[in-house]
Write an enzyme that holds these catalytic residues in place. Structure first.
Site, PDB file in Angstrom:
ATOM      1  N   SER A  19       1.912 118.143  92.764  1.00 55.37           N
ATOM      2  CA  SER A  19       2.953 117.792  93.735  1.00 55.37           C
ATOM      3  C   SER A  19       4.351 117.955  93.162  1.00 55.37           C
ATOM      4  O   SER A  19       5.336 117.976  93.909  1.00 55.37           O
ATOM      5  CB  SER A  19       2.754 116.353  94.237  1.00 55.37           C
ATOM      6  OG  SER A  19       2.827 115.429  93.171  1.00 55.37           O
ATOM      7  N   GLY A  21       6.740 119.075  89.164  1.00 51.54           N
ATOM      8  CA  GLY A  21       6.756 119.436  87.750  1.00 51.54           C
ATOM      9  C   GLY A  21       5.977 120.687  87.397  1.00 51.54           C
ATOM     10  O   GLY A  21       5.990 121.693  88.120  1.00 51.54           O
ATOM     11  N   GLY A  23       2.730 121.296  87.261  1.00 57.48           N
ATOM     12  CA  GLY A  23       1.650 121.649  88.180  1.00 57.48           C
ATOM     13  C   GLY A  23       2.157 122.436  89.374  1.00 57.48           C
ATOM     14  O   GLY A  23       1.566 123.449  89.771  1.00 57.48           O
ATOM     15  N   TYR A 168      -2.098 107.323  73.254  1.00 55.13           N
ATOM     16  CA  TYR A 168      -1.708 108.545  73.982  1.00 55.13           C
ATOM     17  C   TYR A 168      -2.291 109.780  73.306  1.00 55.13           C
ATOM     18  O   TYR A 168      -2.815 110.674  73.975  1.00 55.13           O
ATOM     19  CB  TYR A 168      -0.186 108.659  74.058  1.00 55.13           C
ATOM     20  CG  TYR A 168       0.276 109.984  74.629  1.00 55.13           C
ATOM     21  CD1 TYR A 168      -0.029 110.333  75.937  1.00 55.13           C
ATOM     22  CD2 TYR A 168       0.999 110.898  73.852  1.00 55.13           C
ATOM     23  CE1 TYR A 168       0.366 111.561  76.468  1.00 55.13           C
ATOM     24  CE2 TYR A 168       1.406 112.126  74.373  1.00 55.13           C
ATOM     25  CZ  TYR A 168       1.093 112.447  75.682  1.00 55.13           C
ATOM     26  OH  TYR A 168       1.489 113.660  76.196  1.00 55.13           O
ATOM     27  N   LYS A 172      -4.700 112.458  75.052  1.00 54.87           N
ATOM     28  CA  LYS A 172      -4.278 113.845  75.223  1.00 54.87           C
ATOM     29  C   LYS A 172      -5.197 114.791  74.456  1.00 54.87           C
ATOM     30  O   LYS A 172      -5.551 115.875  74.952  1.00 54.87           O
ATOM     31  CB  LYS A 172      -2.837 114.009  74.735  1.00 54.87           C
ATOM     32  CG  LYS A 172      -2.117 115.179  75.383  1.00 54.87           C
ATOM     33  CD  LYS A 172      -1.930 114.983  76.874  1.00 54.87           C
ATOM     34  CE  LYS A 172      -1.363 116.228  77.540  1.00 54.87           C
ATOM     35  NZ  LYS A 172      -1.343 116.133  78.995  1.00 54.87           N
TER      36      LYS A 172
END
Length: 419
Positions: A19, A21, A23, A168, A172
């Site tokens: 939606s 950025g 992507g 994180y 990731k």
């Protein structure tokens, strides 16, 4: 920019977090070939702080020449993913490409990271990537040139990339481990690769982490979109690669990288997880007058000293705090400063009209911030954002992380008072 070749015409891409950025940038690049784009993201209603919804992204995809299917999807929810996958197959006849872009981030240490945040990062980054892949793979196996592309870093096991944000990094790297395993598992059947930027990319998330001033140190998401397009145009035997955008685009013949810069010519902020050590990155950034992103914390001295720029800074703070600032902040800060002007100071923005002073606060601090005194001065003069200081390791925070963000409002007031 890398020219479109038409190789993705008629292909169906299932993109998580599309939606906005990175992507959305990948979606728009493919749409210019006439691709079908499944926009799988959570934002159906406008967000107060973040731009775009799945529906506005769908409009942009169709304006660019593609076909769009917006689907409300929380990738932690197996049913929602399954429903979106079935809608994609019903609408477009199958799925050719999966882009695992959706991700959550919290750059906090082990003691400062609530388990709710740990679960969120593992649920979206690791489990969500694995689950979405699992549900899409049966359809990819029917495609002539299927691809999975994860937006995740090379598996760099240097401890420096773990020590400040273990949760994180674990989450990731989970996405990267999916690449490592699935590339081998489906070798000859599906291309599975990872893509990571060499520099920071300007997105809403980066703006929230680094503040308004971080943009000029970033590249636009177009560089990731171009690199993704080139990867997805390769045959399925191109698999198991951990691609860095700039390196890969150089191989494609791209020479002008200023075209991707938010502010051409400005030194760029290196991204996490790449092979250069934080020390070497600091040296390169400082040579160009930029605020380094990876400077390790300075060692502290045991002998407290006061005065100088630190005392002057607190004098200015004393002049700008008032009941309104206290009401909007509601926090007690303790600053443990090392370096040339070592000492402990406090800022009470919780009681009365607020107060400052040297030594520990009268009441228990809600947040303790440890940093070098020179970085403290830079932070309060607007040269260094607290969030960026934390990301780089210059600032250690114990306690309520949201108070670090609120502190930026006070800094803005100080800058208006001409610190």
């Amino acid at each position: 920019m890398l020219q479109n070749t038409g190789k993705l015409a008629g292909c169906t891409l299932f993109i998580t977090g599309a939606s906005r950025g990175i992507g959305k940038a990948i979606a728009l690049k493919a749409a210019r070939d006439g691709a079908n784009i499944v926009i799988a993201a959570k934002t159906a209603e406008p967000h107060p702080k973040l731009p775009g919804t799945i529906y506005t992204a769908a409009q942009e995809v169709e304006a660019a020449g593609g076909k769009a299917l917006p689907c409300v999807v929380d990738i932690r929810d197996e049913r929602q993913i399954g429903d979106a996958v079935q809608k994609a197959v019903d609408a477009f006849g199958g799925i050719d490409i999966l882009v695992n872009n959706a991700s959550a981030i919290s750059l906090t240490g082990t003691l400062e990271t609530p388990m709710k945040k740990v679960d969120l990062m593992l649920g979206i980054n690791l489990r969500g990537t694995y689950l979405t892949s699992k549900l899409v793979i049966p359809h990819l196996l029917k495609s002539r040139n299927p691809h999975i592309l994860n937006l995740s870093p090379p598996l760099n096991l240097n401890p420096v990339w773990f020590k400040n944000h273990t949760a994180y990094t674990m989450a990731k790297y989970g996405m990267s481990m999916c690449v490592l395993g699935m590339a081998e598992e489906f070798r000859g059947q599906i291309a599975v690769n990872a893509l990571w930027p060499r520099t920071a990319i300007q997105t809403a998330a980066m703006d929230m982490l680094g503040g308004d001033g971080v943009g000029k140190q970033c590249r636009k998401a177009d560089i990731i979109a171009d690199a993704a397009y080139a990867i997805l145009s390769r045959p399925k035997d191109y698999t198991g690669h951990f691609v860095v955008d700039e390196d890969f685009l150089r191989e494609q013949g791209v020479k002008d990288f200023d075209q991707y810069a938010v502010q051409p010519g400005h030194p760029l902020l290196p991204d996490f997880f790449l092979d250069e050590t934080p020390e070497s990155l600091v040296e390169k950034m400082e040579q160009h007058g930029a605020t380094p992103a990876f400077k390790p914390p300075s060692s502290s001295s045991a002998t407290p000293t006061s005065g100088g720029p630190v005392e002057s800074t607190f004098d200015v703070i004393r002049g700008v705090i008032n009941e309104d600032v206290v009401k909007s902040t509601q926090g007690v800060y303790q600053f443990d400063l090392s370096g040339e002007h070592t000492g402990i100071w406090f800022l009470d923005l919780k009681t009365g009209s607020g107060s400052v002073g040297q030594g520990e606060p009268p009441a228990k601090a809600d947040v303790v911030m440890k940093m070098d005194s020179s970085d403290f001065s830079k932070m309060f003069s607007g040269q260094l954002k607290p969030t960026m200081a934390f990301m780089s390791g210059k600032l250690k925070i114990k306690g309520d992380m949201t108070l670090a963000i609120k502190l930026e409002k006070l800094m803005n007031r100080m800058n208006k008072a001409k610190l």
